[in-house]
Enzyme design. Structure first.
Site, PDB file in Angstrom:
ATOM      1  N   ARG A 120      42.076  59.430  45.803  1.00 38.03           N
ATOM      2  CA  ARG A 120      41.001  59.430  44.785  1.00 38.03           C
ATOM      3  C   ARG A 120      41.300  58.486  43.620  1.00 38.03           C
ATOM      4  NH1 ARG A 120      40.911  65.140  45.876  1.00 38.03           N
ATOM      5  NH2 ARG A 120      39.325  65.473  47.451  1.00 38.03           N
ATOM      6  N   LYS A 142      35.421  44.495  40.095  1.00 37.26           N
ATOM      7  CA  LYS A 142      34.577  44.657  41.282  1.00 37.26           C
ATOM      8  C   LYS A 142      35.468  44.573  42.504  1.00 37.26           C
ATOM      9  CE  LYS A 142      29.963  43.020  40.130  1.00 37.26           C
ATOM     10  NZ  LYS A 142      28.952  41.970  40.392  1.00 37.26           N
ATOM     11  N   GLU A 184      32.965  28.388  40.841  1.00 38.64           N
ATOM     12  CA  GLU A 184      32.855  29.557  39.942  1.00 38.64           C
ATOM     13  C   GLU A 184      33.153  29.139  38.493  1.00 38.64           C
ATOM     14  OE1 GLU A 184      31.613  32.337  41.019  1.00 38.64           O
ATOM     15  OE2 GLU A 184      32.340  32.815  43.039  1.00 38.64           O
ATOM     16  N   LYS A 226      34.206  35.576  31.276  1.00 37.45           N
ATOM     17  CA  LYS A 226      34.008  36.743  32.147  1.00 37.45           C
ATOM     18  C   LYS A 226      34.363  38.026  31.400  1.00 37.45           C
ATOM     19  CE  LYS A 226      34.104  38.765  36.574  1.00 37.45           C
ATOM     20  NZ  LYS A 226      34.314  38.685  37.997  1.00 37.45           N
ATOM     21  N   GLU A 236      27.372  46.448  35.659  1.00 31.13           N
ATOM     22  CA  GLU A 236      26.203  45.632  36.009  1.00 31.13           C
ATOM     23  C   GLU A 236      24.886  46.398  35.889  1.00 31.13           C
ATOM     24  OE1 GLU A 236      26.955  42.620  39.054  1.00 31.13           O
ATOM     25  OE2 GLU A 236      24.872  42.841  39.673  1.00 31.13           O
ATOM     26  N   ARG A 240      25.658  41.727  33.290  1.00 35.22           N
ATOM     27  CA  ARG A 240      26.663  41.235  34.249  1.00 35.22           C
ATOM     28  C   ARG A 240      26.027  40.533  35.461  1.00 35.22           C
ATOM     29  NH1 ARG A 240      32.298  44.046  36.354  1.00 35.22           N
ATOM     30  NH2 ARG A 240      32.836  42.337  37.749  1.00 35.22           N
ATOM     31  N   ASN A 244      26.182  36.479  38.881  1.00 40.79           N
ATOM     32  CA  ASN A 244      25.838  36.257  40.283  1.00 40.79           C
ATOM     33  C   ASN A 244      24.968  35.025  40.487  1.00 40.79           C
ATOM     34  OD1 ASN A 244      27.229  38.479  41.352  1.00 40.79           O
ATOM     35  ND2 ASN A 244      25.616  39.831  40.614  1.00 40.79           N
ATOM     36  N   HIS A 247      24.458  33.409  43.912  1.00 36.78           N
ATOM     37  CA  HIS A 247      24.976  34.326  44.929  1.00 36.78           C
ATOM     38  C   HIS A 247      23.892  34.836  45.878  1.00 36.78           C
ATOM     39  CE1 HIS A 247      28.486  34.130  42.403  1.00 36.78           C
ATOM     40  NE2 HIS A 247      29.154  35.009  43.120  1.00 36.78           N
ATOM     41  N   HIS A 251      25.179  34.254  49.319  1.00 40.34           N
ATOM     42  CA  HIS A 251      25.527  35.347  50.249  1.00 40.34           C
ATOM     43  C   HIS A 251      24.724  35.220  51.548  1.00 40.34           C
ATOM     44  CE1 HIS A 251      27.306  38.328  47.048  1.00 40.34           C
ATOM     45  NE2 HIS A 251      28.125  37.336  47.358  1.00 40.34           N
ATOM     46  N   HIS A 264      33.375  31.169  50.274  1.00 38.55           N
ATOM     47  CA  HIS A 264      32.497  31.850  49.305  1.00 38.55           C
ATOM     48  C   HIS A 264      32.097  30.892  48.170  1.00 38.55           C
ATOM     49  CE1 HIS A 264      30.888  34.975  46.697  1.00 38.55           C
ATOM     50  NE2 HIS A 264      31.691  34.556  45.736  1.00 38.55           N
TER      51      HIS A 264
HETATM   52  P1  NAD Z   1      40.643  33.882  50.194  1.00 43.52           P
HETATM   53  O1  NAD Z   1      41.160  35.093  49.570  1.00 43.52           O
HETATM   54  O2  NAD Z   1      40.207  33.960  51.626  1.00 43.52           O
HETATM   55  O3  NAD Z   1      41.723  32.719  50.039  1.00 43.52           O
HETATM   56  C1  NAD Z   1      41.446  31.461  50.594  1.00 43.52           C
HETATM   57  C2  NAD Z   1      42.570  30.966  51.512  1.00 43.52           C
HETATM   58  O4  NAD Z   1      43.640  30.467  50.720  1.00 43.52           O
HETATM   59  C3  NAD Z   1      43.182  32.035  52.387  1.00 43.52           C
HETATM   60  O5  NAD Z   1      43.489  31.507  53.639  1.00 43.52           O
HETATM   61  C4  NAD Z   1      44.461  32.402  51.637  1.00 43.52           C
HETATM   62  O6  NAD Z   1      45.445  32.957  52.467  1.00 43.52           O
HETATM   63  C5  NAD Z   1      44.879  31.064  51.112  1.00 43.52           C
HETATM   64  N1  NAD Z   1      45.700  31.063  49.902  1.00 43.52           N
HETATM   65  C6  NAD Z   1      45.623  31.908  48.847  1.00 43.52           C
HETATM   66  N2  NAD Z   1      46.428  31.491  47.863  1.00 43.52           N
HETATM   67  C7  NAD Z   1      47.052  30.370  48.304  1.00 43.52           C
HETATM   68  C8  NAD Z   1      47.973  29.468  47.727  1.00 43.52           C
HETATM   69  N3  NAD Z   1      48.381  29.615  46.476  1.00 43.52           N
HETATM   70  N4  NAD Z   1      48.388  28.436  48.472  1.00 43.52           N
HETATM   71  C9  NAD Z   1      47.924  28.241  49.733  1.00 43.52           C
HETATM   72  N5  NAD Z   1      47.025  29.036  50.320  1.00 43.52           N
HETATM   73  C10 NAD Z   1      46.586  30.098  49.608  1.00 43.52           C
HETATM   74  O7  NAD Z   1      39.383  33.297  49.382  1.00 43.52           O
HETATM   75  P2  NAD Z   1      39.025  33.265  47.823  1.00 43.52           P
HETATM   76  O8  NAD Z   1      38.148  32.101  47.672  1.00 43.52           O
HETATM   77  O9  NAD Z   1      40.213  33.406  46.989  1.00 43.52           O
HETATM   78  O10 NAD Z   1      38.175  34.597  47.611  1.00 43.52           O
HETATM   79  C11 NAD Z   1      36.919  34.776  48.203  1.00 43.52           C
HETATM   80  C12 NAD Z   1      36.564  36.245  48.175  1.00 43.52           C
HETATM   81  O11 NAD Z   1      36.483  36.688  46.824  1.00 43.52           O
HETATM   82  C13 NAD Z   1      35.234  36.552  48.820  1.00 43.52           C
HETATM   83  O12 NAD Z   1      35.380  37.637  49.694  1.00 43.52           O
HETATM   84  C14 NAD Z   1      34.352  36.930  47.650  1.00 43.52           C
HETATM   85  O13 NAD Z   1      33.349  37.847  48.004  1.00 43.52           O
HETATM   86  C15 NAD Z   1      35.342  37.512  46.690  1.00 43.52           C
HETATM   87  N6  NAD Z   1      34.899  37.476  45.288  1.00 43.52           N
HETATM   88  C16 NAD Z   1      34.971  38.622  44.577  1.00 43.52           C
HETATM   89  C17 NAD Z   1      34.615  38.631  43.238  1.00 43.52           C
HETATM   90  C18 NAD Z   1      34.777  39.882  42.420  1.00 43.52           C
HETATM   91  O14 NAD Z   1      34.312  39.916  41.284  1.00 43.52           O
HETATM   92  N7  NAD Z   1      35.441  40.894  42.932  1.00 43.52           N
HETATM   93  C19 NAD Z   1      34.185  37.448  42.623  1.00 43.52           C
HETATM   94  C20 NAD Z   1      34.131  36.281  43.379  1.00 43.52           C
HETATM   95  C21 NAD Z   1      34.495  36.307  44.722  1.00 43.52           C
HETATM   96  N1  GLY Z   2      31.608  37.754  40.409  1.00 45.04           N
HETATM   97  C1  GLY Z   2      30.551  38.524  39.852  1.00 45.04           C
HETATM   98  C2  GLY Z   2      31.013  39.630  38.994  1.00 45.04           C
HETATM   99  O1  GLY Z   2      32.187  39.855  38.827  1.00 45.04           O
HETATM  100  O2  GLY Z   2      30.210  40.337  38.473  1.00 45.04           O
END
Ligand code: NAD
Ligand code: GLY
Length: 359
Positions: A120, A142, A184, A226, A236, A240, A244, A247, A251, A264
């Site tokens: 939990r 998030k 971003e 942010k 949100e 907030r 997006n 997005h 998406h 992404h």
């Molecule tokens: P990812 O986590 O898939 O990383 C991209 C690639 O880079 C992967 O293969 C990873 O293993 C590799 N990698 C990571 N760090 C590295 C480094 N320092 N050197 C070499 N390789 C490295 O992709 P991302 O772009 O980091 O994240 C995308 C995700 O984030 C999506 O799922 C998206 O929905 C999510 N997201 C969430 C929020 C939120 O607010 N929670 C906001 C934006 C995006």
């Molecule tokens: N990336 C969108 C949010 O954090 O709200």
């Protein structure tokens, strides 16, 4: 030098530490009463950085464990999430365990979500290693996994105890991932800060080349913007949603093409061009600024032409969006650079944008 940006939300107050070498100082962010520390990473990031992270965490004298998840957006799902729960339960981790997300946004979102529900709710530390995760996904709480029918549809709000951003780890990121992260970064300028937008236009080449001062400034300003937004609207209920921008289109690209096909950030970059085009039709966003958005998205190395998913499928995919209410799609649009709002748009305008932006 370490820069600190504070995040203050009803769900938690915490610092974002930004600087080269933060990976070797992770012990400082471990709560004194944590009973064990569980680093969750993937083989790619683990091979590069787990040893340093584990060495720093072992200095706490606490039990330190490591769990590896397979690498990739395609694994950001319910099934892979269970690997975290399996590891935690097999090792008898209790409610005072600290999870550490060492990786990009996929690892951060999955570790955050597992921390929100394990027993939990347990605490977690974000150690983002992609530019995208450093400027966006690690901040604000998030967390989610994807569902085959929709991106990030299963999740929770759960704030970390701290965010540790080591700018040095960006050197090993592939160029394509740098471009995706920059999407971003420029997003914040477009929705909140026209001066920062102008600065991004002037520094696009330096950012792509990872020029240290430029990258540090971009990460700091992105985190500040942010933090301001999530401090006013953690869950949100209004403001907030502007984070997006791009997005709703993005998406649709990600799920329409199959998770992992477009990164992404690439989908968000292209989606921002589409949102700018829609803004021109709905809010009077100037045509010259649409061209500026297209030029900067291309300038940071992201695609500006969207894939042909078929217009009806595009519309159906965009309906599966957390901003959709009563079947009505809400878009983030700009009246001008540096300002954003959420609005519905006539279907004819959306179809016209697809005609002008799809391959
Ligand atoms: P990812 O986590 O898939 O990383 C991209 C690639 O880079 C992967 O293969 C990873 O293993 C590799 N990698 C990571 N760090 C590295 C480094 N320092 N050197 C070499 N390789 C490295 O992709 P991302 O772009 O980091 O994240 C995308 C995700 O984030 C999506 O799922 C998206 O929905 C999510 N997201 C969430 C929020 C939120 O607010 N929670 C906001 C934006 C995006
Ligand atoms: N990336 C969108 C949010 O954090 O709200």
């Amino acid at each position: 030098m370490t820069v600190v940006v504070d995040v203050d939300t009803p769900g938690g107050r915490y610092p974002i530490h930004i600087g080269a070498g933060r990976l070797d100082m992770l012990d400082a962010s471990v709560p004194a009463d944590a009973t064990s520390i569980v680093v969750v990473t993937n083989p790619t990031v683990g091979a590069l950085y787990a040893e340093r992270a584990l060495a720093a965490l072992q200095r706490t004298g606490k039990r330190v464990l490591r769990i590896d998840l397979p690498d990739g957006e395609v694994y950001k799902d319910w099934q892979t999430l269970n690997l975290i729960f399996d590891g935690l339960l097999e090792n008898r981790c209790d409610r005072r365990a600290l999870l550490v997300a060492l990786g990009g946004g996929v690892i951060g979102d999955m570790v955050g979500f597992s921390a929100s529900v394990y027993m939990r709710g347990v605490r977690f530390l974000q150690v983002p290693t992609t530019l995208l995760a450093q400027v966006d996904s690690s901040v604000g709480g998030k967390t989610a996994v994807n569902h085959p029918l929709g991106k990030n549809m299963i999740g929770a709000f759960h704030q970390p105890v701290a965010v540790e951003i080591d700018t040095g780890v960006l050197r090993t990121l592939p160029d394509r991932e740098i471009s995706a992260g920059l999407a971003e970064v420029i997003k914040y300028g477009l929705i909140l800060d026209s001066e920062f937008w102008n600065w991004c236009e002037a520094n696009a080449c330096a950012l792509r080349a990872l020029q240290p001062e430029a990258v540090s400034h971009a990460i700091r300003r992105s985190c500040e913007l942010k933090a301001q937004v999530v401090g006013k609207d953690e869950r949100e209920s209004g403001l907030r949603a502007i984070l997006n921008l791009g997005h709703t289109f993005g998406h649709a690209i990600e799920s329409g093409m199959g998770y992992g096909e477009w990164l992404h950030g690439e989908a968000v970059g292209c989606g921002m061009v589409q949102a700018a085009e829609l803004s021109a039709r709905v809010t009077g966003f100037p045509a010259a600024d649409v061209q500026r958005v297209r030029a900067l998205v291309a300038g940071i190395g992201c695609p500006v032409v969207a894939p042909d998913l078929g217009d009806d499928r595009w519309l159906a995919l965009m309906q599966v969006d957390k901003k959709t209410e009563g079947g009505e799609i809400k878009f983030v649009l700009m009246p001008r650079i540096g300002e954003a709002c959420t609005r519905t748009a006539p279907e004819a305008a959306v179809r016209d944008v697809l005609r002008h932006t799809v391959a």
